[in-house]
Design an enzyme around this catalytic site. Structure first.
Site, PDB file in Angstrom:
ATOM      1  N   ASP A 155       0.838  -1.192   0.000  1.00 22.91           N
ATOM      2  CA  ASP A 155       0.000   0.000   0.000  1.00 22.91           C
ATOM      3  C   ASP A 155       0.878   1.248   0.000  1.00 22.91           C
ATOM      4  O   ASP A 155       2.081   1.195   0.247  1.00 22.91           O
ATOM      5  CB  ASP A 155      -0.885   0.011   1.257  1.00 22.91           C
ATOM      6  CG  ASP A 155      -1.656  -1.280   1.431  1.00 22.91           C
ATOM      7  OD1 ASP A 155      -2.440  -1.619   0.531  1.00 22.91           O
ATOM      8  OD2 ASP A 155      -1.461  -1.949   2.464  1.00 22.91           O
ATOM      9  N   ASP A 182      -3.705  -0.884  -1.970  1.00 24.38           N
ATOM     10  CA  ASP A 182      -4.573   0.231  -1.590  1.00 24.38           C
ATOM     11  C   ASP A 182      -3.757   1.500  -1.383  1.00 24.38           C
ATOM     12  O   ASP A 182      -2.554   1.447  -1.115  1.00 24.38           O
ATOM     13  CB  ASP A 182      -5.316  -0.101  -0.283  1.00 24.38           C
ATOM     14  CG  ASP A 182      -6.187  -1.337  -0.416  1.00 24.38           C
ATOM     15  OD1 ASP A 182      -7.067  -1.356  -1.294  1.00 24.38           O
ATOM     16  OD2 ASP A 182      -5.977  -2.286   0.363  1.00 24.38           O
ATOM     17  N   LYS A 184      -9.010   2.201   2.609  1.00 19.69           N
ATOM     18  CA  LYS A 184      -9.499   0.980   3.254  1.00 19.69           C
ATOM     19  C   LYS A 184      -9.374   1.206   4.757  1.00 19.69           C
ATOM     20  O   LYS A 184      -8.293   1.219   5.315  1.00 19.69           O
ATOM     21  CB  LYS A 184      -8.689  -0.237   2.827  1.00 19.69           C
ATOM     22  CG  LYS A 184      -9.212  -1.550   3.426  1.00 19.69           C
ATOM     23  CD  LYS A 184      -8.215  -2.684   3.252  1.00 19.69           C
ATOM     24  CE  LYS A 184      -8.196  -3.175   1.818  1.00 19.69           C
ATOM     25  NZ  LYS A 184      -7.243  -4.326   1.679  1.00 19.69           N
TER      26      LYS A 184
END
Length: 391
Positions: free
Chosen positions: A190, A215, A254
């Site tokens: 991420d 993400d 998220k």
């Protein structure tokens, strides 16, 4: 309730502590002065005591073992690790072990991060670019630290990860992009991850998180509420590296996730943030429980839902969701909603906005570190609705 923003300045460090200089052309037998700098960042860290400032001179540092920070300052005697003045400092982790780790291989905790920060509190890190490492920054069980104007890009795991018992940390004006994980085919790298941890008072402000394989922001199994302000996440979750069995999720924000036994209620606050052109959802609780508060955020042109809140008991106020592929919102019915675009109704398309030109938010930052203000995704109506970059 908003968490206080903790800004830690330089002046006290210069007045009350020693100053140690490091340069790629220095010598570790040198005195560590501006005219006789050290060569190794680790040597400077080992030499420093609480209250000292370590200045890194311009250039690229290429360590062959990761840099370990494992000691703490105090509230009145911080450690500072900073680029000197406006000089450009890059720490290139390509020569470290596990860059990258083999497919499906494990990555030992001690090898994670070009900067591995463990059990270390009261540090300020400023103005450093970290590239090609097994994580850029990996911090665990570390509190009261400030990470300002850092760049974590093109690392072989998450650009910046914080976990464990870590409280009252501030991440300010981070740019984290192009991070990927060949050992997992995109499953978990991420831009910024607060994962598997607890700790109150953590703040993310003014971050930009883009083109990461998984993400933009991932709060996986972080059990305590985090405040997120003025942050932009775009272009995450696409297979830009040609991975087979691609596993990238592609959410902008998220806000949780994990096994039921590992989740724990987390009362996250998300204000004035934007998710656009991500492969999946703009903002998602990802099965996290807790009382979320989302105010004046914008989800535009994401590949799934703009806002998905299935398990968190959320309060959503004055948010915008527009042109997201699968749905604008997907809510469980336990949310409190007022003044959001989907409550107001009408047509929400590109013509609704003063500008859909993202070049100001994706371009160079202002000298202050702030994102350059523009009319990007501001309603033509002038309503105080959705995120603004004028802050």
């Amino acid at each position: 309730m908003l968490f206080p923003i903790v800004f830690i300045g330089f002046s006290a460090q210069v007045v009350f502590g020693a100053t140690i200089y490091v340069s790629p052309t220095g010598l570790d037998t040198a005195a560590g002065t501006i005219t006789a700098p050290l060569k190794s960042i680790q040597s400077a860290i080992d030499k420093a005591v609480a209250g000292d400032t370590i200045y890194l001179r311009a250039g690229t540092y290429s360590p062959t073992t990761n840099i370990q920070i494992k000691k703490s300052g105090t509230a009145s005697a911080l450690y500072t690790l900073s680029a000197y003045s406006t000089e450009k400092v890059i720490i290139d982790g390509e020569g470290l072990p596990y860059t990258p780790a083999d497919l499906d291989a494990s990555l030992p905790s001690a090898s994670r991060g070009i900067l591995h920060i463990q059990g270390a509190s009261y540090w300020k890190l400023y103005g450093i670019e970290l590239i090609n490492g097994p994580y850029g920054i990996y911090a665990v069980d570390s509190s009261y630290n400030t990470y300002e104007k850092l760049v974590t890009r093109d690392n072989y795991e998450t650009g910046f990860q914080l976990q464990g018992a870590s409280a009252h940390n501030t991440v300010l004006y981070l740019d984290s992009y192009g991070n990927r994980d060949p050992r997992k085919n995109g499953e978990s790298a991420d831009g910024l991850g607060f994962k598997e941890g607890t700790g109150a008072g953590n703040l993310i402000k003014g971050a930009r998180l883009w083109n990461n394989v998984d993400d933009g922001l991932d709060l996986w199994e972080f059990k305590t509420g985090i405040e997120i302000q003025d942050t932009i996440s775009w272009g995450n979750g696409f297979n830009r590296w040609g991975f087979t069995d691609f596993g990238g999720d592609g959410n902008g924000f998220k806000l949780g996730g994990g096994d039921a036994a590992d989740i724990g209620a987390a009362n996250h606050i998300v204000n004035n943030s934007i998710a656009f052109l991500n492969a999946a959802k703009g903002f998602t609780d990802n099965s996290q429980t807790g009382n979320f508060v989302l105010t004046r955020n914008t989800a535009w042109n994401n590949g799934d839902s703009g806002f998905k809140m299935a398990t968190a008991v959320s309060t959503l106020t004055s948010n915008i969701a527009a042109l997201n592929t699968n749905s604008q919102v997907s809510l469980s019915g336990t949310q409190t909603q007022s003044g959001n675009s989907w409550n107001i109704g009408g047509t929400w398309n590109n013509a609704t906005f003063k500008s859909v030109d993202s070049s100001s938010v994706t371009g160079a930052r202002a000298s202050s570190g702030k994102i350059v203000g523009s009319d990007f995704l501001l309603p033509v109506s002038g309503a105080a609705l959705g995120a603004t970059t004028y802050w």
